[in-house]
Design a protein around this motif. Structure first.
Motif, PDB file in Angstrom:
ATOM      1  N   VAL A 266      -3.408  11.533   6.032  1.00  0.00           N
ATOM      2  CA  VAL A 266      -3.763  10.639   7.138  1.00  0.00           C
ATOM      3  C   VAL A 266      -3.521   9.185   6.756  1.00  0.00           C
ATOM      4  O   VAL A 266      -3.423   8.830   5.579  1.00  0.00           O
ATOM      5  N   LYS A 267      -3.435   8.352   7.789  1.00  0.00           N
ATOM      6  CA  LYS A 267      -3.479   6.905   7.640  1.00  0.00           C
ATOM      7  C   LYS A 267      -4.836   6.464   8.154  1.00  0.00           C
ATOM      8  O   LYS A 267      -5.197   6.764   9.287  1.00  0.00           O
TER       9      LYS A 267
ATOM     10  N   LYS B 121     -10.109  -9.446   4.905  1.00  0.00           N
ATOM     11  CA  LYS B 121     -10.144  -8.097   4.351  1.00  0.00           C
ATOM     12  C   LYS B 121     -11.472  -7.398   4.567  1.00  0.00           C
ATOM     13  O   LYS B 121     -11.540  -6.177   4.545  1.00  0.00           O
ATOM     14  N   LYS B 122     -12.558  -8.149   4.731  1.00  0.00           N
ATOM     15  CA  LYS B 122     -13.868  -7.541   4.640  1.00  0.00           C
ATOM     16  C   LYS B 122     -14.601  -7.501   5.965  1.00  0.00           C
ATOM     17  O   LYS B 122     -14.462  -8.359   6.800  1.00  0.00           O
ATOM     18  N   GLU B 123     -15.414  -6.457   6.104  1.00  0.00           N
ATOM     19  CA  GLU B 123     -16.307  -6.378   7.237  1.00  0.00           C
ATOM     20  C   GLU B 123     -17.697  -6.794   6.773  1.00  0.00           C
ATOM     21  O   GLU B 123     -17.958  -6.986   5.579  1.00  0.00           O
ATOM     22  N   LYS B 124     -18.575  -6.891   7.719  1.00  0.00           N
ATOM     23  CA  LYS B 124     -19.934  -7.278   7.364  1.00  0.00           C
ATOM     24  C   LYS B 124     -20.544  -6.261   6.420  1.00  0.00           C
ATOM     25  O   LYS B 124     -20.489  -5.069   6.645  1.00  0.00           O
TER      26      LYS B 124
ATOM     27  N   ARG C  11       0.816  -1.218   0.000  1.00  0.00           N
ATOM     28  CA  ARG C  11       0.000   0.000   0.000  1.00  0.00           C
ATOM     29  C   ARG C  11       0.848   1.266   0.000  1.00  0.00           C
ATOM     30  O   ARG C  11       0.322   2.358   0.216  1.00  0.00           O
ATOM     31  N   ARG C  12       2.125   1.153  -0.217  1.00  0.00           N
ATOM     32  CA  ARG C  12       3.019   2.307  -0.153  1.00  0.00           C
ATOM     33  C   ARG C  12       2.601   3.402  -1.127  1.00  0.00           C
ATOM     34  O   ARG C  12       2.816   4.584  -0.867  1.00  0.00           O
TER      35      ARG C  12
ATOM     36  N   GLU D 219      -8.885   2.685   3.552  1.00  0.00           N
ATOM     37  CA  GLU D 219      -8.254   1.522   2.906  1.00  0.00           C
ATOM     38  C   GLU D 219      -9.281   0.431   2.634  1.00  0.00           C
ATOM     39  O   GLU D 219      -9.274  -0.182   1.557  1.00  0.00           O
ATOM     40  N   ARG D 220     -10.153   0.185   3.608  1.00  0.00           N
ATOM     41  CA  ARG D 220     -11.174  -0.841   3.406  1.00  0.00           C
ATOM     42  C   ARG D 220     -12.138  -0.443   2.294  1.00  0.00           C
ATOM     43  O   ARG D 220     -12.569  -1.291   1.497  1.00  0.00           O
TER      44      ARG D 220
END
Length: 678
Positions: free
Chosen positions: A257-258, A461-464, A245-246, A263-264
């Motif tokens: 920001v980070k 990687k994923k949320e609901k 992700r650089r 990102e998600r």
């Protein structure tokens, strides 16, 4: 004995929280310049900023009567009362930066405001004012900082090398120059100009000026607005990826920001458009109501907290998907050929054997997926099929070869002319057979690994998701970017790649990837709309659960039954499975059910997500096995039907594994390859 620390000691302690290396100084000073309304900012550093840093701007300047006040701790013009912290619009607001910088350096301030006859020059050493004199200078502010940590040698020894510290500073300034593309930035490192931007406000132009990468010429502009959230920036096509992700940069209200939330959102937007383990190039600027986020949670203000993470994440996902659903995001052949430093070097490397490389340039820059990544094999002959009558049956590799045989495709030596020598030199550098066979083996292994691990990778990687269509990559983000009906079928090469001509260029379709996408969407549609098919099993599966899992039965039983399981109670903390989903084997069904209970019994929020992950994995595998394979000869009617079927897909750009279904050659691309144009 408890006592109040001396001001000199307390200043050095406080400075340590804000200033830890040269890049911290540059960050604070440049942010002050931006807050001052500067239209041009020049930054000069020497020896990594450890010995000399200068930031000059043409902003509003500091009034002569406030120059010394500016160096007092918690002195600021950006907030007045506690309520202002709830809606911060400036980059700085704490009033700690100048005091912290002055405490550990030798600092000189030169500033003048509009309308003042003269400016002021203030010199400080270790936070003490040595002089404050009038001086002639232009409107704006210039801060010269030297000898960082000269009075705290313990801190100085932890600084890195000059090149390492310079790299941090240049990386920060690159990000700020992009976030504020309407400001002219000039960066000088030890007398050498690193980059200069025009301040025109053109984001893509600024990115290219800063990073000097030819790849970035093909970034896609992004613009989106939803629920008061404005998102803009530039993102890469799925064909331009990096191993980390650089190369992803995020800005929230002008602040670098980070953010896991952003990102998600990007990951969801690119879902199944690229291989796992690869990441797109992202420059994303998010603007939101200052009152809907908190920037006062990190000493260096590198993190923000959103009041509604889900709303921000979904907005980013929709923005990315909408942008990738345009013709600009379609894979062009130039994505694979033009990855070199310059045009001349690009053409040279292409004609000297690098046209099928793995994408790594001479500079070692991570490259992209090979043009032939979608090929399972390439025939040695170069027969062009126009879909002759007859065979709609599946043909093996031997039957699909040209009758001329592979020997006719090889170059036969005949004479010793200069042209022949030239061809031999070229051919020695471009052994297509060897290169493509190697690529075939690598890609087959990569696809096999992708299919095996896709569920595991997705679950990390994923949320609901609130919408099942988002999980299955079937939610359209806008109208189709172009009409497939405008394409004219031109035949097929290697019995694998379907050729078609359109008004905007020439297209090559991978028949396996295209058919796989069609089958996948058909299977997903059936899964989401029809009653799940179950298969009875002779010997039931017995599940022994923990009391806590039994107590949470309502959270995991329905998702399993919705997948196709039939579950009944079979005693205390025991369940019996008599039917399993039709797309699973008995061992798969048992292993998944046990793992499902282990991971979701105490975490109900993961149930639906895990269910979708395993379903997606199985449907991808089924669509891959059912799809037409490479080297299977298709008739004209079958090829035309496949292109039409692909046009009906919600995501016609890639197969479920992330490989492109087609590649576009523009007329200009072809003319450049044949050197008709430069």
């Amino acid at each position: 004995m408890i006592q109040v620390l001396d001001k000199n000691v307390s200043d050095k302690i406080a400075a340590g929280e804000v200033i830890d290396r040269p890049v911290s100084v540059i960050k604070e000073l440049v942010e002050n310049s931006i807050d001052a309304g500067a239209s041009a900012i020049t930054v000069e550093i020497r020896h990594g900023g450890k010995e000399y840093m200068r930031v000059t701007d043409d902003g509003c300047g500091i009034p002569s009567g406030e120059t010394e006040t500016a160096f007092l701790r918690h002195a600021t013009s950006k907030i007045q009362k506690a309520e202002d912290l709830d809606s911060i619009e400036s980059l700085g607001f704490r009033g700690e930066a100048l005091a912290s910088i002055a405490a550990v350096t030798r600092t000189t301030l030169i500033t003048r405001t509009e309308g003042s006859a003269a400016g002021r020059k203030v010199v400080l050493h270790g936070g003490r004012v040595l002089s404050n004199d009038p001086v002639g200078c232009p409107v704006g502010t210039s801060m010269v900082v030297s000898d960082l940590f000269y009075n705290t040698p313990a801190r100085k020894q932890f600084l890195k090398s000059d090149s390492a510290e310079s790299g941090r500073i240049i990386e920060l300034l690159s990000e700020l120059a992009i976030a504020y593309c309407k400001i002219r930035f000039q960066v000088v490192n030890s007398g050498r100009l690193v980059f200069a931007t025009s301040g025109s406000g053109n984001l893509k132009e600024t990115i290219i000026s800063v990073y000097h990468q030819k790849d970035y010429e093909h970034l896609i502009p992004l613009k989106y607005e939803e629920n008061g959230i404005r998102i803009s920036g530039c993102i890469s096509r799925p064909s331009l990826t990096r191993p980390s992700r650089r190369n992803q940069t995020y800005f929230v209200n002008g602040r670098v920001v980070k953010s896991r939330v952003l990102e998600r959102g990007v990951t969801e937007g690119y879902k199944r458009r690229m291989f796992d383990g690869r990441y797109p190039v992202i420059f994303l600027l998010v603007e939101s109501d200052p009152g809907s986020l908190d920037v006062n949670i990190h000493p260096s203000k590198k993190e923000v907290r959103f009041h509604d993470d889900r709303m921000i994440q979904d907005a980013v996902t929709h923005a990315v998907k909408q942008t990738l659903a345009t013709l600009d995001a379609a894979v062009d052949v130039q994505d694979y050929y033009l990855r070199q430093e310059g045009t001349s070097e690009s053409y040279k490397s292409m004609t000297q054997g690098n046209m099928f490389s793995d994408g790594s340039s001479g500079s070692g820059r991570p490259g992209q997926t090979d043009l032939h990544s979608t090929a399972d094999n390439v025939q040695e002959s170069f027969s062009v099929s126009t879909g002759e009558k007859g065979s709609s049956q599946k043909a093996g590799p031997q039957n699909s070869r040209s009758s001329s045989g592979s020997e006719n495709g090889k170059y036969e030596k005949a004479g010793d002319s200069a042209a022949l020598k030239s061809w031999q030199n070229y051919a020695s550098q471009l052994d297509l057979k060897e290169i493509l066979q190697k690529r075939r083996k690598e890609k087959e292994e990569q696809i096999e690994k992708q299919e095996k691990n896709s569920a595991d990778a997705a679950s990390t990687k994923k949320e609901k998701s609130q919408d099942p269509l988002l999980d299955f990559d079937l939610q359209p983000e806008g109208p189709a970017p172009f009409s497939f009906s405008d394409l004219t079928l031109k035949g097929c090469i290697f019995n694998t790649y379907i050729m078609a001509e359109g008004p905007d260029g020439f297209y090559l379709f991978d028949q396996h990837a295209a058919h796989e996408r069609c089958f996948y969407e058909e299977l997903v549609g059936a899964y989401l709309t029809e009653k799940k098919v179950r298969q009875p099993i002779l010997t039931p599966i017995i599940l022994d659960t923990e009391p806590a899992v039994t107590a949470a039965e309502a959270s995991w039983r329905h998702p399993l039954e919705d997948m196709g399981y039939t579950i009944e109670g079979f005693g205390p903390d025991t369940y019996k499975i008599s039917e399993i989903p039709a797309f699973m084997s008995i061992s798969e069904a048992e292993d998944f059910a046990k793992d499902f209970l282990d991971q979701t019994g105490a975490d109900p929020g993961r149930a639906d997500q895990m269910k979708n992950n395993i379903v997606i994995d199985k449907l991808i595998t089924r669509s891959c096995k059912r799809a037409v394979k490479a080297h299977e000869k298709l008739t004209d009617a079958e090829m035309q039907a496949l292109i039409h079927q692909l046009s009906q897909c919600k995501n016609p750009f890639s197969c479920p594994h992330g490989r492109p279904t087609f590649i576009r050659f523009t007329r200009r691309d072809l003319e450049k390859f044949f050197k008709r144009i430069q």
